[in-house]
Design an enzyme around this catalytic site. Sequence first.
Site, mmCIF file in Angstrom:
data_model
loop_
_atom_site.group_PDB
_atom_site.id
_atom_site.type_symbol
_atom_site.label_atom_id
_atom_site.label_comp_id
_atom_site.label_asym_id
_atom_site.label_seq_id
_atom_site.Cartn_x
_atom_site.Cartn_y
_atom_site.Cartn_z
ATOM 1 N N ASP A 191 -7.124 3.467 -12.395
ATOM 2 C CA ASP A 191 -7.242 2.629 -11.227
ATOM 3 C C ASP A 191 -6.388 3.166 -10.003
ATOM 4 O O ASP A 191 -6.964 2.651 -8.663
ATOM 5 C CB ASP A 191 -6.807 1.149 -11.782
ATOM 6 C CG ASP A 191 -7.115 0.096 -10.818
ATOM 7 O OD1 ASP A 191 -8.156 -0.021 -10.335
ATOM 8 O OD2 ASP A 191 -6.248 -0.583 -10.329
ATOM 9 N N LEU A 272 -10.106 -6.424 -6.618
ATOM 10 C CA LEU A 272 -10.387 -6.337 -5.219
ATOM 11 C C LEU A 272 -10.186 -4.689 -4.787
ATOM 12 O O LEU A 272 -10.698 -4.620 -3.701
ATOM 13 C CB LEU A 272 -9.985 -7.312 -4.072
ATOM 14 C CG LEU A 272 -10.390 -8.555 -4.362
ATOM 15 C CD1 LEU A 272 -9.689 -9.574 -3.419
ATOM 16 C CD2 LEU A 272 -11.819 -8.878 -4.192
ATOM 17 N N ARG A 273 -9.823 -4.024 -5.660
ATOM 18 C CA ARG A 273 -9.298 -2.612 -5.243
ATOM 19 C C ARG A 273 -10.832 -1.912 -4.993
ATOM 20 O O ARG A 273 -10.771 -1.060 -3.847
ATOM 21 C CB ARG A 273 -8.540 -2.005 -6.228
ATOM 22 C CG ARG A 273 -7.918 -0.455 -5.963
ATOM 23 C CD ARG A 273 -6.765 -0.147 -6.906
ATOM 24 N NE ARG A 273 -5.683 -0.673 -6.202
ATOM 25 C CZ ARG A 273 -4.775 -0.806 -7.191
ATOM 26 N NH1 ARG A 273 -4.893 -0.602 -8.470
ATOM 27 N NH2 ARG A 273 -3.543 -1.561 -6.930
ATOM 28 N N GLY A 274 -11.805 -2.215 -5.834
ATOM 29 C CA GLY A 274 -13.074 -1.350 -5.652
ATOM 30 C C GLY A 274 -13.670 -1.831 -4.142
ATOM 31 O O GLY A 274 -13.891 -0.641 -3.514
ATOM 32 N N THR A 277 -11.607 0.160 -1.536
ATOM 33 C CA THR A 277 -11.618 1.490 -1.589
ATOM 34 C C THR A 277 -13.046 1.833 -1.058
ATOM 35 O O THR A 277 -13.163 2.970 -0.343
ATOM 36 C CB THR A 277 -11.543 2.002 -2.988
ATOM 37 O OG1 THR A 277 -10.173 1.684 -3.626
ATOM 38 C CG2 THR A 277 -11.768 3.704 -2.703
#
Length: 335
Positions: A191, A272-274, A277
């Site tokens: 991740d 919400l990292r997707g 990024t």
Amino acid sequence: MNNPFPFSAIVGQEEMKQAMIFTSIDPSIGGVLVFGDRGTGKSTAVRALAGLLPPISVVKSCPVNSAQFEDCPDWANITDSAMIEAPTPVVDLPLGASEDRVKGALDIEKALTRGEKAFQPGLLAKANRGYLYIDEVNLLEDHIVDLLLDVAQSGENVIEREGLSIRHAARFVLVGSGNPEEGELRPQLLDRFGLSVDVASPTDINERVEVIKRRDAYENNHSSFMLRWQAEDAALRDRIITARKALRDLKTPDTALHTVAELCQKLGSDGLRGELTLLKAARAYAAFRNDTVLGTSHIRSTAALALRHRLRRDPLDEAGSGARVGRIVNELLGA
């Protein structure tokens, strides 16, 4: 042959090269994971990146590549505020490296000869403001993985041992490569990589021949080969520098943010990292193309890079995560 293979001379592997260029435009994207067969140019691309990246401005004697004198750590005892241009660091983290080698430790020589408790910086200090490269990252020992996760989260390396209490900045782009046949990556570390790339051996015979020709020329006609590709690497470096500046003024309409969020929701990516990024990667791509407004084409082109490693596994889907991302992109944005 001290010079790395020229980045521009790498045949094919466009997605891998794009991912590395994007992280050089915006290091906050969070790194690149490259998985694929042996001998597909993974290590070559990282070494080539070192020769491509623009130099950085650093305090001359600072062991952690500080950008200004005030940022130099107290333990380094820096008295000269002179600035120099230095190559962007690209540091290898060997699989067998000890924790002391990675984080830093007591300088034994000074302790024995002078009776001083001095700090010997580790690989994380050298990699600050640059790249940390791990080959066969999926074979990395768990305690080193935990260490990297802590530092990646905080951007700071902290050492408390042998009477030392040391801390310094440790912000770097993590680049990992590996062969999926040799084991999977821990989800927590997976991740942490902003972008993910799958590479394979070229199937086109002409492309394979070209790879052989260029490698042979690099090894046997080194000077002329490097001269041949020098201009292309320089032009690419200039594009990266221009894109870094363009990134500040790039317009991001709400419609683009909505597209990013809807795409990640449909794919079922965790957290919400997707979204964050994908947004950064799409913006880097737009800046690299010298576009002034973030649009659908930029999101489409970077979606698989940013999201393929964030999907939950589907045992009934044999197409692979990249294909799943492509299907959802086509459903949402049109074929």
